[in-house]
Design an enzyme around this catalytic site. Structure first.
Site, PDB file in Angstrom:
ATOM      1  N   GLU A   2       0.860  -1.181   0.000  1.00 59.71           N
ATOM      2  CA  GLU A   2       0.000   0.000   0.000  1.00 59.71           C
ATOM      3  C   GLU A   2       0.890   1.223   0.000  1.00 59.71           C
ATOM      4  OE1 GLU A   2      -3.094   0.198   2.993  1.00 59.71           O
ATOM      5  OE2 GLU A   2      -2.882   2.375   3.144  1.00 59.71           O
ATOM      6  N   GLU A  26      -2.097  11.387   3.000  1.00 61.40           N
ATOM      7  CA  GLU A  26      -3.107  11.229   4.044  1.00 61.40           C
ATOM      8  C   GLU A  26      -3.059  12.459   4.937  1.00 61.40           C
ATOM      9  OE1 GLU A  26      -4.362   6.961   5.310  1.00 61.40           O
ATOM     10  OE2 GLU A  26      -2.172   7.078   5.390  1.00 61.40           O
TER      11      GLU A  26
END
Length: 337
Positions: free
Chosen positions: A216, A221
């Site tokens: 990932e 974020e």
């Protein structure tokens, strides 16, 4: 706003990828389409400074690691990568009329609260119910995609009881995947404690090997309870969840105040993270040794706005809804040489 125009300033490329990327659209008639989109875990990310993971488990705020130096480019900077170094191979400029749902030739949806994928709360105790409704994801008529978290009417059931919020998670699984290149989006994040937007990637082999062995890559974020801080993280076997390998960057003003250009430059055995043209994190196999490097294969793209969760934290008493992530464009480049 997400469109290719000559007036975009040229980004300074701090690191050129040596190998030409291999990218393909899985919607090409010559290539079998991938399986339908299904629930996949978005790991609870962990910031790390100088390669030392920082725990982000639980709903309480993270410890505050010393961030990378603030970026020097002006906030909201846009640009086109040097055409001598990069060649555009895929993009969505979101130029459709207002109220248009995401292009189904490019984007699929993940729906529900994760229960159908056996990960209630999407593995992170999140509170949102993902829908395919235009009220949660649609173009605004100004060349933007708007992903909106809203208070729910309580009519739908989530794993914890009546759903409190709705939102959207979009992904290119089954339509497009990339192996290496520059993966870039220009977007503005929502504002408020408890909001957790992300622009990220998952290994296309997730059905076969599972997560985190699939890998990932969290290109961007952000959590509203840390209004000036951004996170770039990767997860793989032996460095996932609270132990993901990543870094943070503190901006001089709240991230939600403006659009920012977020990118990774990715080649075999190397990934570098950028915001507004400044590199603030990079990783190689040595960064995660003796664990395996899980990033030399195809990945697909995701955009979502989560609410609450282990990393997002409690929804603040002063957080108002609806709250939106406004996406100007998503572009994928391959190395030109």
């Amino acid at each position: 706003m997400r469109r290719l125009v000559a007036s975009l300033a040229v980004l300074a490329i701090a690191h050129l990828v040596a190998a030409c990327g291999s990218l393909r659209s899985t919607s090409d008639p010559s290539t079998p389409a991938g399986p339908p989109a299904v629930g996949s875990p978005q790991a609870t990310p962990a910031a790390s400074v100088a390669g030392t993971p920082v725990s982000s488990s639980g709903a309480s705020p993270l410890p505050s690691p010393s961030p990378t130096q603030s970026p020097t480019p002006s906030q909201g900077q846009t640009g086109t990568p040097d055409p001598a170094a990069w060649r555009l191979v895929w993009s969505d400029e979101f130029d459709a009329p207002a109220g248009t749902r995401p292009d189904p030739a490019k984007w699929n949806y993940e729906l529900g609260d994760g229960t159908g994928a056996s990960v209630p709360g999407w593995g992170n105790q999140e509170l949102e119910l993902y829908t395919d409704r235009a009220e949660n994801a649609a173009t605004d008529g100004n060349s933007n995609l708007v992903i909106t978290a809203r208070k729910a009417d309580g009519g739908a059931r989530c794993y914890y009881g009546p759903c409190q919020y709705t939102s959207a998670r979009l992904l290119t699984r089954g339509t497009f995947e990339a192996t290496y290149g520059r993966i870039e989006a220009r977007l503005r994040v929502p504002r408020g404690a408890g909001l957790w937007p992300a622009f990220w990637m998952l290994g296309s082999n997730i059905d076969r090997v599972g997560w985190p062995d699939s890998g990932e890559i969290d290109v961007m974020e952000y959590v509203g309870r840390l209004p000036n801080r951004v996170f770039g993280t990767m997860h793989g076997p032996g460095y996932s969840g609270d132990h993901g390998f990543g870094s943070t960057l503190d901006l001089p003003s709240p991230v939600a105040d403006d659009f920012h250009t977020w990118a990774i430059e990715w080649s075999e055995d190397h990934i570098a993270w950028f915001i507004d043209g400044q590199r603030y994190h990079e990783a190689t196999p040595a960064s995660v040794a003796p664990s395996a490097w899980a990033f030399n294969h195809p990945f697909y793209l995701l955009l979502n706005v989560a609410v609450g969760g282990q990393f997002g934290g409690p929804v603040g008493a002063d957080t108002t809804f609806p709250q939106s992530m406004t996406v100007d464009y998503v572009r994928v480049y391959e190395a030109a040489t």
